[in-house]
Design an enzyme around this catalytic site. Sequence first.
Site, short mmCIF file in Angstrom:
data_model
loop_
_atom_site.label_atom_id
_atom_site.label_comp_id
_atom_site.label_asym_id
_atom_site.label_seq_id
_atom_site.Cartn_x
_atom_site.Cartn_y
_atom_site.Cartn_z
N LYS A 267 68.72 104.49 31.13
CA LYS A 267 68.65 103.35 32.06
C LYS A 267 70.06 102.88 32.40
O LYS A 267 70.82 102.51 31.51
CB LYS A 267 67.85 102.21 31.43
CG LYS A 267 67.86 100.90 32.24
CD LYS A 267 67.01 99.80 31.59
CE LYS A 267 67.17 98.46 32.30
NZ LYS A 267 66.38 97.38 31.68
N LYS A 279 66.66 85.53 35.94
CA LYS A 279 66.76 85.17 34.54
C LYS A 279 67.39 83.78 34.40
O LYS A 279 68.13 83.36 35.26
CB LYS A 279 67.67 86.17 33.80
CG LYS A 279 67.05 87.53 33.56
CD LYS A 279 67.99 88.43 32.79
CE LYS A 279 67.36 89.80 32.57
NZ LYS A 279 66.19 89.79 31.69
N ASP A 290 73.09 96.26 30.36
CA ASP A 290 71.81 96.88 30.68
C ASP A 290 71.95 98.35 31.12
O ASP A 290 70.98 98.98 31.49
CB ASP A 290 71.09 96.05 31.76
CG ASP A 290 69.59 96.04 31.58
OD1 ASP A 290 69.11 96.44 30.51
OD2 ASP A 290 68.89 95.64 32.54
N GLU A 351 62.59 95.72 35.79
CA GLU A 351 63.15 96.70 36.73
C GLU A 351 63.49 98.02 36.07
O GLU A 351 63.55 99.05 36.72
CB GLU A 351 64.40 96.11 37.40
CG GLU A 351 65.72 96.28 36.61
CD GLU A 351 65.73 95.56 35.27
OE1 GLU A 351 64.92 94.63 35.09
OE2 GLU A 351 66.53 95.93 34.39
N ARG A 353 61.85 99.96 33.99
CA ARG A 353 60.77 100.94 34.09
C ARG A 353 60.63 101.46 35.52
O ARG A 353 60.21 102.58 35.75
CB ARG A 353 59.47 100.34 33.56
CG ARG A 353 59.03 99.09 34.29
CD ARG A 353 58.02 98.27 33.50
NE ARG A 353 58.65 97.37 32.53
CZ ARG A 353 57.98 96.56 31.73
NH1 ARG A 353 56.66 96.53 31.76
NH2 ARG A 353 58.63 95.77 30.89
N1 BES Z 1 67.13 94.34 30.50
C1 BES Z 1 65.99 93.55 30.20
C2 BES Z 1 65.59 93.61 28.72
C3 BES Z 1 66.46 92.84 27.79
C4 BES Z 1 66.34 91.48 27.67
C5 BES Z 1 67.36 93.51 26.98
C6 BES Z 1 67.15 90.78 26.78
C7 BES Z 1 68.14 92.82 26.07
C8 BES Z 1 68.04 91.46 25.98
C9 BES Z 1 64.80 94.03 31.03
O1 BES Z 1 65.10 94.48 32.29
C10 BES Z 1 63.91 92.83 31.20
O2 BES Z 1 64.32 91.92 31.85
N2 BES Z 1 62.73 92.88 30.60
C11 BES Z 1 61.81 91.80 30.66
C12 BES Z 1 60.44 92.37 30.91
C13 BES Z 1 59.41 91.33 31.23
C14 BES Z 1 59.70 90.74 32.60
C15 BES Z 1 58.05 91.98 31.21
C16 BES Z 1 61.87 91.04 29.33
O3 BES Z 1 61.99 91.69 28.29
O4 BES Z 1 61.84 89.82 29.38
ZN ZN Z 2 66.95 95.26 32.55
MN MN Z 3 65.19 92.92 33.69
#
Ligand code: BES
Ligand code: ZN
Ligand code: MN
Length: 499
Positions: A267, A279, A290, A351, A353
């Site tokens: 990724k 966020k 990321d 995003e 996935r």
């Molecule tokens: N890059 C993030 C995941 C992440 C969050 C990694 C915090 C490290 C620390 C990913 O793209 C994301 O935002 N995932 C969301 C998914 C949700 C919207 C289903 C998450 O984990 O909140």
């Molecule tokens: Zn992400």
């Molecule tokens: Mn994200």
Amino acid sequence: MEIGIKSGSPEKQRGACVVAGIFDHRKPSLAAEIIDQASGGHLSAILRRGDMDGKPGSTLLLHDVPGMLCERVLLVGLGKEREFRDKQYRDTVRGVVRLLADTGIAEATLYLTDLPVKKRNLSWAVEQAVIVAEEAMYRFDRMKSKPEETSKQLRKLTLAVPRRGELAMGEAAAARGQAVAAGMKLTRDLGNLPGNICTPSYLAEQARAMAEEMGIGIQILERAAIEKLGMGSFLSVARGSDEPPRFIVLEYRGGEKKQKPVVLVGKGITFDSGGISLKPGAEMDEMKYDMCGAASVLGAMRAAAELKLPLNVVGLIPTCENMPSGRANKPGDVVTSLSGQTIEVLNTDAEGRLILCDALTYAERFEPACVVDIATLTGACIIALGHVASGLLANHDGLARELLHAGDEACDRCWQLPLWDDYAEQLKSNFADMANIGGRPAGTITAAAFLAKFAQKYDWAHLDIAGTAWKSGKDKGGTGRPVPLLVHFLAKRAEKASG
Ligand code: BES
Ligand code: ZN
Ligand code: MN
């Protein structure tokens, strides 16, 4: 840092410093006992006085020890012998390296690799010592206007092995350690670079530089080519940003021509703002990390090439930014992936996935032996496993076992979560073939269940490295994980492939 392997007795070493361990209750290690004899009981006298009791983390620096040719002897406490395991060994080496560097000792010979670490051998100990030492000496000051004071420097570390017959094995283990460490450094550097420098096109250029240096084939697809392929899901994320996306294809051909490749997919979101599902502001800076999945693919492939592993490895990296804009994905949008499956984007922050699914479909054309994707995919994984283990999910138990084993060997562990069909229920959509989120319960698993729909044609595993790729707080920075795990996995595959 220069690393050397040597055999021979500690009392015969010239140079700035010899390092030896003392177990709890003042019990000398083998090396310490030899020093004690050579010095006519100098160490036992010190131990009796109680200046070094062998507690973990304790140290005592001695000068001009009688009978020794070196300038200093550093004693380091190891804790209880019965409890001396991976963590204690690694902590010991890390502590020694930091102390040497802080004290300004430029060079040292370590008599630690033959310490009795539970279930480990000399080769493991040498490799780990190299990795931990390089890790401890890592600095990232490229973004400072002047480099921080580095008058003190640890220039050379020599690792002693007990017998001359073990020199060759020690050298090989050190080389493995150095290849892993160099891969980790590349991964950490790329992770630590800010999003305004490490953009998708920068990441692609760094991949090109690494590939050219290491003799790896590389192809970089720009937006038009990605459009032509039909990666509608990946492009829907990229569209929100002014930075153009890239799709990076690396091919390391170390194995026989007909050998099916291992495909690594990383990724590469160079900044994840969340998009329209923005966020919250706190710690949003950390979303520059990321792209650590992508960076770990580059690090692992660099190591594979340096070690000349007889294995074919393909690296696939979809890379873009996730930003809010008038062209960005909106909640409710439906996009069509390269596989033809349609996706309802219920949350634009899921995003990762969306870009990975198209890369997974693209992987089919390589007729892979297996595919492993690596991604900072879910915050839920941090809640489940903390910062200790990466999440592992797979559609093939044998592949999962290989990765679990590699992680254990490399001290870069992962832990498997179930991927039962029941979880896929949560991804049902009223409007498309699937939704891109499955609600709060089991967030790491539903993310993997989403990816699994694009990985049905081959053996596949997914590593969620959200908790392990970097550290927050005062030690904020990339860790270089899971490069050690990946390199061990590839090395084992290479061993099996070449019989
Ligand atoms: N890059 C993030 C995941 C992440 C969050 C990694 C915090 C490290 C620390 C990913 O793209 C994301 O935002 N995932 C969301 C998914 C949700 C919207 C289903 C998450 O984990 O909140
Ligand atoms: Zn992400
Ligand atoms: Mn994200």
